[in-house]
Design a protein around this motif. Sequence first.
Motif, PDB file in Angstrom:
ATOM      1  N   THR A 119      48.543  29.444  43.134  1.00 33.45           N
ATOM      2  CA  THR A 119      48.574  30.611  43.976  1.00 33.45           C
ATOM      3  C   THR A 119      48.182  31.759  43.302  1.00 33.45           C
ATOM      4  N   ASN A 120      48.091  31.903  41.966  1.00 32.74           N
ATOM      5  CA  ASN A 120      47.980  32.964  41.037  1.00 32.74           C
ATOM      6  C   ASN A 120      46.234  32.870  40.906  1.00 32.74           C
ATOM      7  N   ASP A 121      45.848  31.723  40.758  1.00 32.05           N
ATOM      8  CA  ASP A 121      44.540  31.583  40.685  1.00 32.05           C
ATOM      9  C   ASP A 121      43.761  31.888  41.996  1.00 32.05           C
ATOM     10  N   LEU A 122      44.251  31.606  43.026  1.00 34.51           N
ATOM     11  CA  LEU A 122      43.864  32.070  44.376  1.00 34.51           C
ATOM     12  C   LEU A 122      43.552  33.337  44.516  1.00 34.51           C
ATOM     13  N   LYS A 123      45.005  34.122  44.206  1.00 37.33           N
ATOM     14  CA  LYS A 123      44.972  35.433  44.380  1.00 37.33           C
ATOM     15  C   LYS A 123      43.947  36.331  43.289  1.00 37.33           C
ATOM     16  N   ASP A 124      43.901  36.001  42.222  1.00 36.89           N
ATOM     17  CA  ASP A 124      42.817  36.489  41.350  1.00 36.89           C
ATOM     18  C   ASP A 124      41.570  36.412  41.934  1.00 36.89           C
ATOM     19  N   LEU A 125      41.179  35.315  42.594  1.00 37.84           N
ATOM     20  CA  LEU A 125      39.940  34.762  43.088  1.00 37.84           C
ATOM     21  C   LEU A 125      39.535  35.936  44.463  1.00 37.84           C
ATOM     22  N   GLU A 126      40.610  35.746  45.126  1.00 35.96           N
ATOM     23  CA  GLU A 126      40.597  37.009  46.294  1.00 35.96           C
ATOM     24  C   GLU A 126      40.431  38.281  45.890  1.00 35.96           C
ATOM     25  N   ASP A 127      41.027  38.817  44.838  1.00 32.43           N
ATOM     26  CA  ASP A 127      40.875  40.197  44.284  1.00 32.43           C
ATOM     27  C   ASP A 127      39.483  40.121  43.853  1.00 32.43           C
TER      28      ASP A 127
END
Length: 174
Positions: A119-127
């Motif tokens: 989920t952290n990877d996905l949040k970074d990608l969204e940012d």
Amino acid sequence: MGPIDVVAIVILIVAILVLVYYYLQNNPASVQKLRNYVPATADPHMGEILQNDSDYDDLSREKDTVEESKEESMSKRIKIKLSDIDMSGLNTDAFSNKIDAFLDEKSEELIQSWSLATTNDLKDLEDRFDKTTQSVDDLEKSFKKFTKSSKAFQKETEEKLEEIDKRIKSLEDN
């Protein structure tokens, strides 16, 4: 069926087998009931061997009555009812806790080896995506301003060049 589905099915089968193993380990009474139902020394093909072999013909006749009584008792022993098995001692919480502890301990290795996204990877990608779209919007606005200002600059430059051309012509004529 893809490889992920196959892996999921294998994991479920292994989990069920482990649950059955722990159930049998934690409930010796149910294991004893199971042992009483299932005979340890039954050979289902012995009757066929005795009937087809002429050397043992006499032996098969003598044991017919004994075999019939054994078959009856074995058929009664093999019939297992789920209601006879004590399910009160089945503790899935302990097994679930062990699986959770294992996954917590090995989660980083699994994520790395299977190249999983967290989920952290996905949040970074969204940012990063949001920043990129904002940058693109800013660049588009800047480009529109530049094209407007460049058109004005081109007009002024053309006017000055025309004025310079007129001066050169007037100087050449004089």
